[in-house]
Design a protein around this motif. Structure first.
Motif, PDB file in Angstrom:
ATOM      1  N   GLN A 357     -12.796 -32.604  94.503  1.00  0.00           N
ATOM      2  CA  GLN A 357     -13.780 -32.135  93.540  1.00  0.00           C
ATOM      3  C   GLN A 357     -15.211 -32.523  93.894  1.00  0.00           C
ATOM      4  OE1 GLN A 357     -12.495 -33.614  89.730  1.00  0.00           O
ATOM      5  NE2 GLN A 357     -10.650 -32.371  89.699  1.00  0.00           N
ATOM      6  N   VAL A 358     -15.386 -33.678  94.546  1.00  0.00           N
ATOM      7  CA  VAL A 358     -16.736 -34.181  94.779  1.00  0.00           C
ATOM      8  C   VAL A 358     -17.112 -34.181  96.255  1.00  0.00           C
ATOM      9  CG1 VAL A 358     -18.300 -36.148  94.477  1.00  0.00           C
ATOM     10  CG2 VAL A 358     -16.615 -35.610  92.700  1.00  0.00           C
ATOM     11  N   LEU A 359     -16.294 -34.795  97.095  1.00  0.00           N
ATOM     12  CA  LEU A 359     -16.679 -34.971  98.494  1.00  0.00           C
ATOM     13  C   LEU A 359     -16.587 -33.680  99.295  1.00  0.00           C
ATOM     14  CD1 LEU A 359     -15.069 -38.440  99.309  1.00  0.00           C
ATOM     15  CD2 LEU A 359     -17.440 -37.937  98.693  1.00  0.00           C
ATOM     16  N   ASP A 360     -15.489 -32.928  99.132  1.00  0.00           N
ATOM     17  CA  ASP A 360     -15.283 -31.715  99.929  1.00  0.00           C
ATOM     18  C   ASP A 360     -16.016 -30.542  99.285  1.00  0.00           C
ATOM     19  OD1 ASP A 360     -14.412 -29.810 101.689  1.00  0.00           O
ATOM     20  OD2 ASP A 360     -12.365 -29.707 100.902  1.00  0.00           O
ATOM     21  N   GLN A 361     -17.322 -30.498  99.465  1.00  0.00           N
ATOM     22  CA  GLN A 361     -18.142 -29.481  98.830  1.00  0.00           C
ATOM     23  C   GLN A 361     -17.891 -28.085  99.390  1.00  0.00           C
ATOM     24  OE1 GLN A 361     -20.998 -29.809  96.360  1.00  0.00           O
ATOM     25  NE2 GLN A 361     -19.579 -31.462  95.845  1.00  0.00           N
ATOM     26  N   ASP A 499     -20.980 -34.951  87.092  1.00  0.00           N
ATOM     27  CA  ASP A 499     -19.920 -33.968  87.291  1.00  0.00           C
ATOM     28  C   ASP A 499     -20.417 -32.524  87.256  1.00  0.00           C
ATOM     29  OD1 ASP A 499     -16.719 -34.431  87.360  1.00  0.00           O
ATOM     30  OD2 ASP A 499     -17.740 -36.237  86.697  1.00  0.00           O
ATOM     31  N   PRO A 500     -21.287 -32.162  86.301  1.00  0.00           N
ATOM     32  CA  PRO A 500     -21.782 -30.774  86.305  1.00  0.00           C
ATOM     33  C   PRO A 500     -22.537 -30.409  87.569  1.00  0.00           C
ATOM     34  CG  PRO A 500     -22.242 -31.838  84.208  1.00  0.00           C
ATOM     35  CD  PRO A 500     -21.788 -32.917  85.149  1.00  0.00           C
ATOM     36  N   LEU A 501     -23.035 -31.413  88.273  1.00  0.00           N
ATOM     37  CA  LEU A 501     -23.816 -31.167  89.474  1.00  0.00           C
ATOM     38  C   LEU A 501     -22.956 -31.089  90.727  1.00  0.00           C
ATOM     39  CD1 LEU A 501     -26.556 -31.042  90.990  1.00  0.00           C
ATOM     40  CD2 LEU A 501     -26.451 -33.528  91.093  1.00  0.00           C
ATOM     41  N   LEU A 502     -22.068 -32.074  90.914  1.00  0.00           N
ATOM     42  CA  LEU A 502     -21.353 -32.200  92.187  1.00  0.00           C
ATOM     43  C   LEU A 502     -19.884 -31.858  92.122  1.00  0.00           C
ATOM     44  CD1 LEU A 502     -22.979 -35.538  93.446  1.00  0.00           C
ATOM     45  CD2 LEU A 502     -23.563 -33.199  94.071  1.00  0.00           C
ATOM     46  N   ALA A 503     -19.278 -31.862  90.929  1.00  0.00           N
ATOM     47  CA  ALA A 503     -17.837 -31.614  90.844  1.00  0.00           C
ATOM     48  C   ALA A 503     -17.493 -30.257  90.279  1.00  0.00           C
ATOM     49  CB  ALA A 503     -17.167 -32.713  89.997  1.00  0.00           C
TER      50      ALA A 503
END
Length: 505
Positions: A357-361, A499-503
């Motif tokens: 959700q976060v690292l693998d953009q 979370d709304p930004l990166l996840a």
């Protein structure tokens, strides 16, 4: 209003540089432009998908998308950013256009590499950028023709002048596109015939993206209903898009065309075109996109409307499960944190969830520099940073990537797999990540007094990220800000801030 363009500027391939068209009194930019007239047209969504496939079929663009884009993992975020950027590029204020053009140029400067066949690509290549503009113009013309409302020659001429002005704003001139419209069609056919390929990026958009499209925020908590809708709409959108592509490309790429799809395609375009008969203001593309992606807890006035819609959607999803069980997991119930959270509203997520959700953009199953660059790009875009601040943020993320690579890339392939990350169970709060947090603090602390006051805090999280945070009393110190950022990035807790930004998708 400035004077008409000189003969010299026309000789260089530049379109009119003033706010009006070539001697006809029609604005190239702003609310009176042809672009603005079509921007809120529902058919534009179909045209954008078609244009994106034609872009992705270009080898250079396809390679850049595969390596750098977040459109697979975060399609709704990418859609929002694309629409916002286009709105800025056609703004009546030249300062807004110039600022957005500078931002796009900085973004594309950071995208270069080679594809799977070893061919170099560069996002600043002029011919390639001209093709992007060409697909947008040609798809807008095509959408009108397919819905039984073909544009007049004069309207096409004015629209073409607008898109050449768009290209000139990016490249300094529009020489990479033919000056006259009748020459454009020969140029377009030549590129389709000789340069487009059946690229991986084009295949992903046509055959994977629609089938795996994540639910927008509006359908959060109702995966059953979203899965049913996607199962119907996904293949339909894919078939319509394939049928709308130029026949020479479909033939060379071996794209299937099922019987009846052209009639279906034209029917969908005609139905979508009926939206133009709705009262003015009923359809607003930007509002629709914002509503779809508006996160829970937003301070946006439309949040109440979204909450009411979400409630009805969840009821419909529950009814659907009762009437026809589809198998699989039921609609999820929010998890609870087995340990006390450092901040209200946070729950712990697994290492696998955090990686995905976060690292693998980019959604390719690995962590490498494009993933962290995507984080820096999203932060820079939301905060509308100027060049020096943006560069500092990118440099901080680059240092963090080097730190992660050294610690986690155990097989030496230049990237970090989900297995490598999960096996190491790393603490990501190293010096480089702390530096990222410090740079983010510095760009938020506009007055440079070493603290974030209520107005600066609002500018960061409320204005940029649509978060309603009323808990800030007094000031927010550097150490507290850094600690909260590191808690999200290393402790693998969900965060109402980030979370709304990166996840989120």
């Amino acid at each position: 209003m400035t004077t008409a363009p000189t003969d010299a500027s026309r000789a260089n391939g530049a379109p009119p540089t003033d706010a009006e068209g070539p001697g006809d009194g029609h604005a190239l930019f702003g609310p009176d432009s042809q672009f603005s007239a079509l921007f809120d047209d529902p058919r534009w969504a179909l045209a954008m998908i078609r244009a994106t496939v034609l872009e992705a079929a270009h080898p250079q663009i396809g390679a850049a998308l595969v390596d750098n884009s977040t459109f697979v993992a975060h399609p709704w975020r990418r859609l929002r950013n694309t629409f916002l950027s286009m709105r800025r590029m056609f703004d009546v204020d030249p300062a807004v256009r110039e600022r957005e053009a500078a931002r796009l140029n900085r973004l594309h400067t950071r995208m270069s590499g080679s594809d799977s066949r070893g061919r170099a690509y560069d996002a600043r290549d002029r011919a390639t950028r001209a093709w992007v503009v060409a697909t947008l113009f040609e798809s807008a013309v095509t959408m009108c023709r397919m819905s039984g409302q073909p544009l007049s020659q004069d309207t096409m001429e004015r629209m073409y002048a607008e898109y050449r002005a768009f290209l000139a704003a990016l490249d300094g001139d529009a020489a990479a596109l033919p000056e006259e419209l009748h020459d454009f069609w020969r140029y377009f056919d030549r590129v389709v015939e000789n340069e487009l390929e059946n690229t991986e990026a084009a295949r992903v958009i046509l055959f994977r993206l629609f089938d795996h499209l994540p639910a927008p925020a509006l359908f959060d908590g109702a995966p059953t209903l979203w899965a049913v809708g996607r199962a119907v709409a996904g293949p339909l959108l894919g078939a319509i898009t394939v049928a709308s592509l130029p026949e020479p490309y479909r033939r060379r790429a071996g794209l299937p065309e099922m019987p009846g799809t052209r009639t279906l395609m034209q029917g969908v375009y005609v139905v979508a075109g009926l939206g133009r008969f709705l009262p003015e203001g009923w359809l607003n593309a930007e509002s629709v996109i914002e509503l779809l992606s508006l996160p829970a807890g937003s301070d946006d006035p439309r949040a109440r409307t979204m909450a009411a819609l979400q409630s009805r959607i969840k009821r419909a999803s529950a009814l659907l499960r009762l009437l026809g069980p589809l198998g699989g997991d039921p609609d999820p119930v929010p998890a609870t944190d087995p340990e006390p959270s450092a901040a209200a509203g946070q729950v712990r997520r697994s290492a696998e969830e955090f990686f995905r959700q976060v690292l693998d953009q980019t959604g390719d199953g690995h962590l490498d520099w494009p993933d962290l660059a995507a984080m820096a790009r999203e932060l820079s875009t939301r905060l509308d940073l100027d060049e020096p601040e943006e560069t500092r943020l990118y440099d901080a993320f680059a240092a963090w990537w080097r730190e992660l690579q050294a610690a986690l890339d155990t097989d030496g392939d230049g990237r970090v797999s989900a297995a490598e990350y999960a096996a190491a169970v790393p603490s990501l709060a190293g010096p480089a990540l702390i530096r990222v947090a410090e740079v983010l603090f510095d760009v938020t602390d506009k007055d440079g007094d070493g603290t974030i006051d209520a107005d600066e805090h609002r500018a960061l999280f409320r204005t940029a990220f649509h978060r309603d945070l009323t808990t800030l009393h007094g000031t927010y110190g550097r150490s507290a800000f850094v600690s909260d950022f590191l808690s999200f990035m290393s402790a693998r807790r969900t965060s109402t801030l980030y979370d709304p930004l990166l996840a989120d998708a």
